[in-house]
Design a protein around this motif. Structure first.
Motif, PDB file in Angstrom:
ATOM      1  N   PRO A  71      25.225 -35.202 -26.797  1.00 15.85           N
ATOM      2  CA  PRO A  71      26.372 -35.021 -26.058  1.00 15.85           C
ATOM      3  C   PRO A  71      26.391 -33.801 -25.170  1.00 15.85           C
ATOM      4  O   PRO A  71      25.322 -32.826 -25.363  1.00 15.85           O
ATOM      5  CB  PRO A  71      27.335 -34.184 -27.430  1.00 15.85           C
ATOM      6  CG  PRO A  71      26.570 -35.068 -28.686  1.00 15.85           C
ATOM      7  CD  PRO A  71      25.103 -34.925 -28.359  1.00 15.85           C
ATOM      8  N   SER A  72      27.117 -33.852 -24.398  1.00 18.03           N
ATOM      9  CA  SER A  72      27.170 -32.859 -23.163  1.00 18.03           C
ATOM     10  C   SER A  72      28.424 -32.129 -22.966  1.00 18.03           C
ATOM     11  O   SER A  72      29.650 -32.727 -22.961  1.00 18.03           O
ATOM     12  CB  SER A  72      26.641 -33.568 -22.057  1.00 18.03           C
ATOM     13  OG  SER A  72      26.777 -32.706 -20.865  1.00 18.03           O
ATOM     14  N   ALA A  73      28.461 -30.889 -22.767  1.00 21.20           N
ATOM     15  CA  ALA A  73      29.645 -29.709 -22.268  1.00 21.20           C
ATOM     16  C   ALA A  73      29.469 -29.347 -21.103  1.00 21.20           C
ATOM     17  O   ALA A  73      30.128 -28.557 -20.304  1.00 21.20           O
ATOM     18  CB  ALA A  73      29.469 -28.582 -23.183  1.00 21.20           C
ATOM     19  N   ALA A  74      28.657 -30.356 -20.210  1.00 21.70           N
ATOM     20  CA  ALA A  74      28.599 -29.838 -18.751  1.00 21.70           C
ATOM     21  C   ALA A  74      29.722 -30.453 -17.780  1.00 21.70           C
ATOM     22  O   ALA A  74      29.629 -31.616 -17.503  1.00 21.70           O
ATOM     23  CB  ALA A  74      27.130 -30.345 -18.081  1.00 21.70           C
ATOM     24  N   GLY A  75      30.581 -29.653 -17.324  1.00 16.64           N
ATOM     25  CA  GLY A  75      31.950 -30.363 -16.733  1.00 16.64           C
ATOM     26  C   GLY A  75      32.384 -31.240 -17.772  1.00 16.64           C
ATOM     27  O   GLY A  75      32.841 -31.047 -18.801  1.00 16.64           O
ATOM     28  N   ASN A  76      32.580 -32.304 -17.051  1.00 19.12           N
ATOM     29  CA  ASN A  76      33.313 -33.497 -18.047  1.00 19.12           C
ATOM     30  C   ASN A  76      32.324 -34.190 -18.880  1.00 19.12           C
ATOM     31  O   ASN A  76      32.526 -35.454 -19.202  1.00 19.12           O
ATOM     32  CB  ASN A  76      34.185 -34.519 -16.876  1.00 19.12           C
ATOM     33  CG  ASN A  76      35.257 -33.872 -16.676  1.00 19.12           C
ATOM     34  OD1 ASN A  76      35.931 -33.091 -17.338  1.00 19.12           O
ATOM     35  ND2 ASN A  76      35.786 -34.035 -15.358  1.00 19.12           N
ATOM     36  N   GLY A  77      31.123 -33.985 -18.776  1.00 21.90           N
ATOM     37  CA  GLY A  77      29.888 -34.587 -19.371  1.00 21.90           C
ATOM     38  C   GLY A  77      28.797 -34.949 -18.750  1.00 21.90           C
ATOM     39  O   GLY A  77      29.276 -35.428 -17.568  1.00 21.90           O
ATOM     40  N   TYR A  78      27.645 -34.164 -18.814  1.00 23.22           N
ATOM     41  CA  TYR A  78      26.638 -34.477 -17.987  1.00 23.22           C
ATOM     42  C   TYR A  78      26.730 -34.233 -16.261  1.00 23.22           C
ATOM     43  O   TYR A  78      25.916 -35.114 -15.468  1.00 23.22           O
ATOM     44  CB  TYR A  78      25.781 -36.131 -18.227  1.00 23.22           C
ATOM     45  CG  TYR A  78      26.018 -36.471 -19.580  1.00 23.22           C
ATOM     46  CD1 TYR A  78      24.711 -36.148 -20.295  1.00 23.22           C
ATOM     47  CD2 TYR A  78      26.908 -37.078 -20.277  1.00 23.22           C
ATOM     48  CE1 TYR A  78      24.687 -36.285 -21.868  1.00 23.22           C
ATOM     49  CE2 TYR A  78      26.980 -37.275 -21.504  1.00 23.22           C
ATOM     50  CZ  TYR A  78      25.958 -36.992 -22.336  1.00 23.22           C
ATOM     51  OH  TYR A  78      25.997 -37.347 -23.616  1.00 23.22           O
ATOM     52  N   ASP A  79      27.278 -33.235 -16.003  1.00 21.15           N
ATOM     53  CA  ASP A  79      27.427 -33.267 -14.677  1.00 21.15           C
ATOM     54  C   ASP A  79      26.520 -31.917 -14.227  1.00 21.15           C
ATOM     55  O   ASP A  79      26.756 -30.879 -14.650  1.00 21.15           O
ATOM     56  CB  ASP A  79      29.072 -32.368 -14.366  1.00 21.15           C
ATOM     57  CG  ASP A  79      29.355 -32.154 -12.931  1.00 21.15           C
ATOM     58  OD1 ASP A  79      28.310 -32.340 -12.210  1.00 21.15           O
ATOM     59  OD2 ASP A  79      30.446 -31.970 -12.718  1.00 21.15           O
ATOM     60  N   PRO A  80      25.594 -32.494 -13.382  1.00 19.80           N
ATOM     61  CA  PRO A  80      24.426 -31.445 -12.919  1.00 19.80           C
ATOM     62  C   PRO A  80      24.929 -30.195 -12.153  1.00 19.80           C
ATOM     63  O   PRO A  80      24.165 -29.152 -12.056  1.00 19.80           O
ATOM     64  CB  PRO A  80      23.621 -32.524 -12.384  1.00 19.80           C
ATOM     65  CG  PRO A  80      24.297 -33.325 -11.729  1.00 19.80           C
ATOM     66  CD  PRO A  80      25.448 -33.861 -12.602  1.00 19.80           C
ATOM     67  N   THR A  81      26.083 -30.367 -11.402  1.00 16.78           N
ATOM     68  CA  THR A  81      26.637 -29.262 -10.730  1.00 16.78           C
ATOM     69  C   THR A  81      27.298 -28.210 -11.694  1.00 16.78           C
ATOM     70  O   THR A  81      27.814 -27.257 -11.157  1.00 16.78           O
ATOM     71  CB  THR A  81      27.710 -29.523  -9.520  1.00 16.78           C
ATOM     72  OG1 THR A  81      28.766 -30.142 -10.464  1.00 16.78           O
ATOM     73  CG2 THR A  81      27.171 -30.882  -8.776  1.00 16.78           C
ATOM     74  N   GLN A  82      27.680 -28.748 -12.906  1.00 22.52           N
ATOM     75  CA  GLN A  82      28.419 -27.603 -13.993  1.00 22.52           C
ATOM     76  C   GLN A  82      27.502 -27.468 -15.169  1.00 22.52           C
ATOM     77  O   GLN A  82      28.105 -27.698 -16.117  1.00 22.52           O
ATOM     78  CB  GLN A  82      29.785 -28.061 -13.986  1.00 22.52           C
ATOM     79  CG  GLN A  82      30.776 -28.312 -12.902  1.00 22.52           C
ATOM     80  CD  GLN A  82      32.245 -28.516 -13.306  1.00 22.52           C
ATOM     81  OE1 GLN A  82      32.652 -27.848 -14.069  1.00 22.52           O
ATOM     82  NE2 GLN A  82      32.630 -29.348 -12.505  1.00 22.52           N
ATOM     83  N   SER A  83      26.139 -27.313 -15.229  1.00 24.63           N
ATOM     84  CA  SER A  83      25.271 -27.296 -16.316  1.00 24.63           C
ATOM     85  C   SER A  83      25.907 -25.985 -17.160  1.00 24.63           C
ATOM     86  O   SER A  83      26.007 -25.138 -16.604  1.00 24.63           O
ATOM     87  CB  SER A  83      23.951 -26.960 -15.804  1.00 24.63           C
ATOM     88  OG  SER A  83      23.174 -26.789 -17.005  1.00 24.63           O
ATOM     89  N   GLY A  84      26.041 -26.284 -18.416  1.00 26.11           N
ATOM     90  CA  GLY A  84      26.314 -25.148 -19.385  1.00 26.11           C
ATOM     91  C   GLY A  84      26.527 -25.710 -20.809  1.00 26.11           C
ATOM     92  O   GLY A  84      26.705 -27.029 -20.922  1.00 26.11           O
ATOM     93  N   GLY A  85      26.506 -24.902 -21.653  1.00 26.57           N
ATOM     94  CA  GLY A  85      27.055 -25.469 -23.129  1.00 26.57           C
ATOM     95  C   GLY A  85      28.355 -24.885 -23.405  1.00 26.57           C
ATOM     96  O   GLY A  85      28.978 -24.403 -22.762  1.00 26.57           O
TER      97      GLY A  85
END
Length: 218
Positions: A71-85
Motif C-alpha cells: 500500500p502507498s501513502a504517496a499523494g493519492n497513491g504511488y505518486d512519485p512527485t509526492q513520495s512519503g509515508g
C-alpha cells in the motif's frame, strides 16, 4: 590588497571550473559508461519498447492477474512527485482502525478517509481468497516510508501466487519460477530481507502468459 584580491579571484575561478565543470562531467561520463541503466533511472520497457516504469519505483496493480504492491501513502497513491509515508506510530488508532466518513455531496470520497490495517487486511484476505482469520504479512497492510516501495516480501508473494496463477491459467510452479527470477537476495548475502520486484515479475507474467484484451461492451 590588490594582489590578494586577484589571487582570490583566480582560486575561485579554478575551483569553479573543477567543482562545477570537470568533476560533474567526469561523474556523468563514468556513470553513463559503466552504469548507464542505473544512471538513467533504471527505466523498464515493455515488449513494445515503451517505458512503463522504473525498477526502483512501485506503482499500482489491481487486476487479479497481477501481483499487487505494498500500500502507498504517496499523494493519492504511488505518486512519485509526492513520495512519503503516513508517519503514524504502531499505537495509532488511525493506523489500526482507519477513518471512515460518508461520501461528499458530489459522491466523491471524503479526503480524510483512511484505510487502516484492519481494512487493508480484510481486503487482502478477500482478494486472495484467504480465511477471515488468516495471518497476512506486515508489508501487505502497512505503507512504506516512501510510498513507492518496488518490492514485496516473499511471504506476501506466496499468498498472492495462487490468485495470479489461476487468473493467468498458469501452474503455481510456473508462476513461482518467475517470482524466483525476479527476487532480490539479501545485500552482501546477509543484510536485509529478500524482496520480489512487483513491476518486473508482472512484466514477466505478461510475456509468459499474455492476457487477452477485454471484450468491449456496448
Amino acid at each position: 590588497m590588490l594582489k590578494q584580491t586577484l589571487i582570490s579571484i583566480r582560486i575561485t575561478i579554478i575551483f569553479l571550473l573543477i567543482c562545477c565543470g570537470a568533476y560533474p562531467f567526469v561523474v556523468w561520463a563514468v556513470s553513463q559508461a559503466a552504469f548507464h541503466h542505473q544512471a538513467n533511472g533504471s527505466l523498464v520497457t515493455n515488449a513494445s519498447g515503451v517505458v512503463v516504469g522504473s525498477e526502483l519505483l512501485g506503482q499500482s496493480f489491481s487486476r487479479p492477474e497481477y501481483f499487487q504492491p505494498r500500500p502507498s501513502a504517496a499523494g493519492n497513491g504511488y505518486d512519485p512527485t509526492q513520495s512519503g509515508g503516513t508517519n503514524l506510530g504502531p499505537t495509532s488508532d488511525k493506523l489500526i482502525n482507519g477513518i471512515h466518513k460518508p461520501n461528499l455531496k458530489n459522491g466523491q470520497p471524503d479526503p480524510s478517509d483512511f484505510d487502516g490495517v484492519k481494512d487493508l487486511a480484510r481486503e487482502y484476505r478477500q482478494t486472495n481468497n484467504l480465511p477471515p482469520d488468516a495471518l497476512v504479512p506486515v508489508d501487505a497492510v502497512t505503507r512504506s516510508a516512501s510510498g513507492l516501495d518496488p518490492e514485496i516480501s516473499l511471504a506476501n508473494a506466496a499468498l498472492q501466487l495462487p490468485r495470479v496463477a489461476k487468473a493467468r491459467g498458469m501452474t503455481n510452479d510456473a508462476v513461482q519460477k518467475l517470482v524466483d527470477d525476479n527476487t532480490r537476495g539479501r545485500g552482501l548475502g546477509f543484510l536485509g530481507e529478500p524482496g520480489v520486484n512487483v513491476l518486473m515479475v508482472n512484466l514477466a507474467l505478461d510475456k509468459a502468459a499474455p492476457m487477452k484484451p477485454a471484450t468491449p461492451t456496448h
